[in-house]
Design a protein around this motif. Structure first.
Motif, PDB file in Angstrom:
ATOM      1  N   GLN A  47      51.709  32.815  49.366  1.00 62.35           N
ATOM      2  CA  GLN A  47      51.216  34.173  49.119  1.00 62.35           C
ATOM      3  C   GLN A  47      52.286  35.229  49.372  1.00 62.35           C
ATOM      4  N   PHE A  48      53.164  34.999  50.324  1.00 67.46           N
ATOM      5  CA  PHE A  48      54.194  35.997  50.604  1.00 67.46           C
ATOM      6  C   PHE A  48      55.393  35.859  49.678  1.00 67.46           C
ATOM      7  N   ARG A  50      54.775  36.554  46.647  1.00 68.36           N
ATOM      8  CA  ARG A  50      54.371  37.602  45.699  1.00 68.36           C
ATOM      9  C   ARG A  50      54.874  38.949  46.217  1.00 68.36           C
ATOM     10  N   ASN A  53      52.302  41.387  48.002  1.00 68.06           N
ATOM     11  CA  ASN A  53      51.962  41.049  49.384  1.00 68.06           C
ATOM     12  C   ASN A  53      53.101  41.408  50.337  1.00 68.06           C
ATOM     13  N   LEU A  57      52.899  44.017  53.482  1.00 66.77           N
ATOM     14  CA  LEU A  57      53.378  43.589  54.791  1.00 66.77           C
ATOM     15  C   LEU A  57      54.429  44.562  55.324  1.00 66.77           C
ATOM     16  N   LEU A  80      45.842  44.252  53.071  1.00 69.39           N
ATOM     17  CA  LEU A  80      46.601  42.997  53.102  1.00 69.39           C
ATOM     18  C   LEU A  80      45.722  41.844  53.560  1.00 69.39           C
ATOM     19  N   VAL A  83      43.176  40.837  50.784  1.00 69.82           N
ATOM     20  CA  VAL A  83      43.795  40.086  49.682  1.00 69.82           C
ATOM     21  C   VAL A  83      44.153  38.675  50.136  1.00 69.82           C
ATOM     22  N   LEU A  84      44.749  38.545  51.326  1.00 69.44           N
ATOM     23  CA  LEU A  84      45.116  37.222  51.831  1.00 69.44           C
ATOM     24  C   LEU A  84      43.894  36.338  52.033  1.00 69.44           C
TER      25      LEU A  84
END
Length: 115
Positions: A47-48, A50, A53, A57, A80, A83-84
């Protein structure tokens, strides 16, 4: 690249099967991405990757400094986290469906042609 060799279960080829079983994988199908232990770290790692994201962060980290704080710290974390969480739940459901489908395929009966 390893090729998979399937031998029928008879005594004539048992010696060849023992030899090839050491070098080639089984006939089990596995399309799942995660296990119980690797779900959280691997999912967060994906995910990170993207950019969106990473941007959120960065805003969360930036908001922890009192000189730059625009909103409350907790409010900045909400988008955040939402979405996560949503993507994690979607990935978990999708991976569980793949697991169930793999389980039905792997337990299905097959026919082996033998002269």
């Amino acid at each position: 690249n390893k090729w998979r060799i399937v031998f029928p279960n008879n005594e004539r080829r048992e010696k060849a099967w023992d030899h090839n079983a050491r070098f080639y994988s089984g006939n089990r199908i596995q399309t799942t991405k995660y296990t119980w232990l690797t779900f959280l770290p691997q999912n967060l790692f994906e995910q990170f990757h993207r950019l969106a994201n990473l941007y959120f962060l960065f805003l969360v980290i930036l908001n922890w400094f009192p000189q730059v704080e625009v909103f409350h710290r907790e409010i900045t974390m909400l988008p955040l986290l939402a979405v996560l969480l949503a993507i994690s739940v979607k990935d978990a459901i999708e991976d569980y469906r793949k697991y169930r489908f793999d389980k039905t395929i792997n337990s299905s009966k097959t026919r082996v042609y033998d002269k």
